[in-house]
Scaffold this motif. Structure first.
Motif, PDB file in Angstrom:
ATOM      1  N   UNK A  64       0.799  -1.268  -0.233  1.00 26.45           N
ATOM      2  CA  UNK A  64       0.001  -0.148  -0.133  1.00 26.45           C
ATOM      3  C   UNK A  64       0.886   1.284   0.031  1.00 26.45           C
ATOM      4  N   UNK A  65       2.189   1.182  -0.252  1.00 24.16           N
ATOM      5  CA  UNK A  65       3.063   2.320  -0.249  1.00 24.16           C
ATOM      6  C   UNK A  65       2.945   2.952  -1.396  1.00 24.16           C
ATOM      7  N   UNK A  66       2.672   4.334  -1.667  1.00 24.90           N
ATOM      8  CA  UNK A  66       2.986   5.194  -2.890  1.00 24.90           C
ATOM      9  C   UNK A  66       3.482   6.599  -2.441  1.00 24.90           C
ATOM     10  N   UNK A  67       4.762   6.712  -2.735  1.00 20.76           N
ATOM     11  CA  UNK A  67       5.300   7.736  -2.582  1.00 20.76           C
ATOM     12  C   UNK A  67       6.920   7.982  -2.758  1.00 20.76           C
ATOM     13  N   UNK A  68       7.321   7.021  -3.661  1.00 18.71           N
ATOM     14  CA  UNK A  68       8.816   7.295  -4.185  1.00 18.71           C
ATOM     15  C   UNK A  68       8.865   6.556  -5.535  1.00 18.71           C
ATOM     16  N   UNK A  69       9.847   6.988  -6.279  1.00 21.17           N
ATOM     17  CA  UNK A  69       9.985   6.476  -7.825  1.00 21.17           C
ATOM     18  C   UNK A  69       9.027   7.143  -8.787  1.00 21.17           C
ATOM     19  N   UNK A  70       8.731   6.180  -9.718  1.00 23.13           N
ATOM     20  CA  UNK A  70       8.041   6.612 -10.756  1.00 23.13           C
ATOM     21  C   UNK A  70       6.527   6.841 -10.583  1.00 23.13           C
ATOM     22  N   UNK A  71       5.944   6.530  -9.293  1.00 22.69           N
ATOM     23  CA  UNK A  71       4.553   6.887  -8.974  1.00 22.69           C
ATOM     24  C   UNK A  71       4.444   8.450  -8.785  1.00 22.69           C
ATOM     25  N   UNK A  72       5.472   9.052  -8.443  1.00 24.34           N
ATOM     26  CA  UNK A  72       5.687  10.474  -8.226  1.00 24.34           C
ATOM     27  C   UNK A  72       5.314  11.309  -9.410  1.00 24.34           C
ATOM     28  N   UNK A  73       5.799  10.916 -10.458  1.00 26.94           N
ATOM     29  CA  UNK A  73       5.460  11.339 -12.027  1.00 26.94           C
ATOM     30  C   UNK A  73       3.867  10.942 -12.342  1.00 26.94           C
TER      31      UNK A  73
END
Length: 162
Positions: A30-39
């Motif tokens: 459930x983690x979303x906050x680093x890497x490509x997801x920021x773009x």
């Protein structure tokens, strides 16, 4: 020749006509906050919101390694949240990438993309924070997508990649 087109640029801004699917790898916690997801989140709020809701309802939603969630972000554009890494930490159990899960997710993605008549656009999935190697992921993309006639473009950013 792999059948994959490699370009410099941003995978969230594919410059082709027609239906597009931007595919990327997410973790299973459930983690979303680093890497490509920021773009992704800079362009559209829907993929993150959908991913978080999908994770919250994981007992019933099908969320888990190898799963794919298709999120419509524009009339002719979708984001595919693919669960292909276990956790987010590198440690005694190795890197978070799970090649089998990416393979399963790509097979599911092929069905979704074919139904939409779409092309696929992605960074070097599983190779950033997930810790995977492209030499193991590229053949999965070729087997699951390219061999089925799906156009795939992989985007490399100028510095550091995606």
């Amino acid at each position: 020749m792999s059948g994959i087109m490699y370009v410099r640029g941003d995978a969230t801004v594919p410059s082709v006509k027609g239906v597009k699917v931007i595919a990327h790898v997410c973790n299973d916690i459930g983690g979303w906050g680093k890497g490509f997801v920021l773009a992704v989140s800079r362009r559209w709020p829907e993929p993150e919101a959908a991913y978080r809701a999908w994770h919250r309802d994981r007992a019933r939603s099908g969320f888990g390694l190898g799963a794919v969630q298709m999120v419509r972000v524009e009339p002719y554009a979708w984001v595919a949240n693919m669960i292909g890494q276990r956790g987010i930490r590198r440690g005694s159990k190795g890197v978070p990438v799970r090649y089998e899960a990416i393979d399963t997710a790509l097979a599911r993605l092929a069905i979704e993309v074919t139904q939409r008549g779409a092309s696929v656009h992605m960074p070097r999935i599983g190779c950033g924070l997930a810790g995977g190697t492209w030499s193991r992921i590229e053949p999965l993309i070729i087997e699951r997508l390219v061999k089925h006639g799906i156009a795939v473009t992989v985007y490399d950013h100028g510095e550091g990649g995606g």
